[in-house]
Design a protein around this motif. Structure first.
Motif, short mmCIF file in Angstrom:
data_model
loop_
_atom_site.label_atom_id
_atom_site.label_comp_id
_atom_site.label_asym_id
_atom_site.label_seq_id
_atom_site.Cartn_x
_atom_site.Cartn_y
_atom_site.Cartn_z
N THR A 122 33.01 39.14 22.86
CA THR A 122 34.36 39.70 22.85
C THR A 122 35.36 38.63 22.41
O THR A 122 35.01 37.46 22.28
N SER A 123 36.60 39.05 22.23
CA SER A 123 37.64 38.11 21.82
C SER A 123 38.35 37.48 23.01
O SER A 123 39.22 36.61 22.83
N MET A 124 37.98 37.88 24.22
CA MET A 124 38.77 37.54 25.40
C MET A 124 38.10 36.52 26.31
O MET A 124 36.87 36.54 26.47
N THR A 125 38.91 35.68 26.90
CA THR A 125 38.45 34.82 27.98
C THR A 125 38.35 35.68 29.25
O THR A 125 38.91 36.79 29.29
N PRO A 126 37.68 35.20 30.30
CA PRO A 126 37.62 35.99 31.53
C PRO A 126 39.00 36.37 32.07
O PRO A 126 39.20 37.50 32.51
N GLU A 127 39.94 35.45 32.03
CA GLU A 127 41.27 35.75 32.56
C GLU A 127 41.98 36.78 31.69
O GLU A 127 42.66 37.69 32.20
N GLU A 128 41.85 36.67 30.37
CA GLU A 128 42.46 37.67 29.49
C GLU A 128 41.86 39.04 29.73
O GLU A 128 42.58 40.05 29.72
N LEU A 129 40.56 39.09 29.95
CA LEU A 129 39.91 40.37 30.22
C LEU A 129 40.41 40.97 31.53
O LEU A 129 40.70 42.17 31.61
N ARG A 130 40.54 40.14 32.56
CA ARG A 130 41.04 40.64 33.83
C ARG A 130 42.48 41.13 33.70
O ARG A 130 42.85 42.16 34.28
N GLN A 131 43.30 40.43 32.93
CA GLN A 131 44.68 40.87 32.72
C GLN A 131 44.71 42.21 31.99
O GLN A 131 45.53 43.09 32.30
N SER A 132 43.80 42.39 31.04
CA SER A 132 43.71 43.65 30.31
C SER A 132 43.33 44.79 31.25
O SER A 132 43.91 45.88 31.19
N VAL A 133 42.36 44.53 32.12
CA VAL A 133 41.94 45.55 33.08
C VAL A 133 43.08 45.91 34.03
O VAL A 133 43.31 47.08 34.33
N ARG A 134 43.83 44.90 34.46
CA ARG A 134 44.97 45.19 35.33
C ARG A 134 46.02 46.02 34.62
O ARG A 134 46.61 46.94 35.19
N ALA A 135 46.25 45.72 33.32
CA ALA A 135 47.28 46.44 32.57
C ALA A 135 46.88 47.88 32.32
O ALA A 135 47.72 48.80 32.39
N VAL A 136 45.60 48.11 32.02
CA VAL A 136 45.16 49.45 31.63
C VAL A 136 44.78 50.29 32.84
O VAL A 136 45.12 51.48 32.93
N LEU A 137 44.06 49.70 33.80
CA LEU A 137 43.47 50.47 34.89
C LEU A 137 44.11 50.18 36.24
O LEU A 137 43.75 50.81 37.23
N ASN A 138 45.03 49.21 36.28
CA ASN A 138 45.66 48.83 37.54
C ASN A 138 44.62 48.42 38.58
O ASN A 138 44.73 48.74 39.76
N GLU A 139 43.60 47.69 38.13
CA GLU A 139 42.58 47.15 39.01
C GLU A 139 42.51 45.64 38.81
O GLU A 139 42.95 45.11 37.77
N ASP A 140 41.91 44.93 39.77
CA ASP A 140 41.93 43.47 39.69
C ASP A 140 40.83 42.88 38.82
O ASP A 140 40.86 41.70 38.48
N GLY A 141 39.82 43.69 38.43
CA GLY A 141 38.77 43.21 37.56
C GLY A 141 37.88 42.18 38.20
O GLY A 141 37.22 41.39 37.50
N ALA A 142 37.80 42.17 39.52
CA ALA A 142 37.01 41.15 40.22
C ALA A 142 35.54 41.21 39.84
O ALA A 142 34.85 40.19 39.82
N GLY A 143 35.04 42.41 39.53
CA GLY A 143 33.62 42.54 39.20
C GLY A 143 33.23 41.92 37.88
O GLY A 143 32.04 41.80 37.57
N LEU A 144 34.22 41.49 37.11
CA LEU A 144 33.95 40.94 35.79
C LEU A 144 33.62 39.45 35.82
O LEU A 144 33.26 38.86 34.80
N THR A 145 33.75 38.83 36.97
CA THR A 145 33.53 37.39 37.06
C THR A 145 32.08 37.00 36.81
O THR A 145 31.80 35.85 36.51
N ALA A 146 31.16 37.97 36.89
CA ALA A 146 29.74 37.67 36.69
C ALA A 146 29.38 37.58 35.21
O ALA A 146 28.27 37.14 34.88
N LEU A 147 30.27 37.96 34.33
CA LEU A 147 29.96 37.93 32.90
C LEU A 147 29.94 36.49 32.38
O LEU A 147 30.79 35.68 32.72
#
Length: 236
Positions: free
Chosen positions: A191-216
């Protein structure tokens, strides 16, 4: 046989390419360069003849394949994507046919292509659309054509904003109807995103913290790698 992903199946790709969604203009698949998995396939000589890049987006895979001397057609359903793909190709001095098209129909392209690249389109379609899409690809290709397909797998962690997650059984049934599957194996998609950018995207789109993405995992440039299927099949 297809597991649901996050509730983003109704995503408007035209708005995404216009930059009018909460994600802004940075999209997870826009590397500004070819997908490394596509480069590896090209290095292995897996693209020949007339190539269709279906769901081409901003056209970086198309441009890469054209730079290797291949005849490439890039099709996408989003007019803004095609407009930007043409501009990127022109800036590189590449002659590529880009056009807006419905991937589930592909009218006007019958019997035309020898190789198809699906770099993360399949998992954006509903089950009925996937069946129509594979039928359209069969009509648009010549006997013996090769299909290279990448799709999000059910190994995706919770919280990733995927339209649909795809099982091995789904691919074997849907693709295997008119195509002989030669290879179907898990790999990782850049992907084009760092972990933090991905989590910010998830927060913006889904209003979730994206905590489950840390394993990627990430690559050497810090970009998130996501689990996908890599499929190669031959049209019967």
């Amino acid at each position: 046989m297809t597991e649901p992903g996050m509730n983003v199946a109704d995503v408007d790709f035209e708005q995404l390419y216009q930059g009018t969604t909460p994600v802004g203009r940075k999209m997870p698949w826009d590397l500004g360069a070819p997908q490394p998995e596509v480069v590896a396939l090209a290095d292995a000589g897996e693209f020949t003849g007339d190539v269709l890049d279906i769901g081409c987006g901003l056209g970086d895979n198309s441009a890469f394949l054209a730079s290797r001397g291949l005849r490439v057609t890039g099709l996408d359903g989003a007019p803004s994507a095609i407009e930007q793909a043409r501009a990127r190709a022109a800036a590189k001095g590449l002659d590529i046919e880009f056009a807006v098209a419905d991937a589930t129909k592909l009218e006007g392209y019958e019997g035309r292509f020898d190789t198809v690249l699906d770099s993360a389109l399949y998992h954006c379609l509903s089950e009925d659309e996937r069946r129509e899409y594979l039928a359209a690809l069969t009509r648009a290709t010549r006997p013996g054509a090769r299909l290279h397909l990448f799709a999000f797998s059910t190994e995706m962690p919770d919280g990733f904003p995927a339209p649909y997650l795809i099982s091995e059984a789904n691919l074997r049934e849907t693709v295997g109807r008119d195509w002989t599957i030669e290879k179907l194996e898990p790999t990782r998609y850049t992907t084009s995103m760092t972990p933090e950018e991905l989590r910010q995207s998830v927060r913006a789109v889904l209003n979730e913290d994206g905590a489950g993405l840390t394993a990627l995992d990430t690559d050497a440039e810090g970009r998130v790698l996501v689990p996908v299927w890599r499929l190669t099949a031959v049209r019967r």
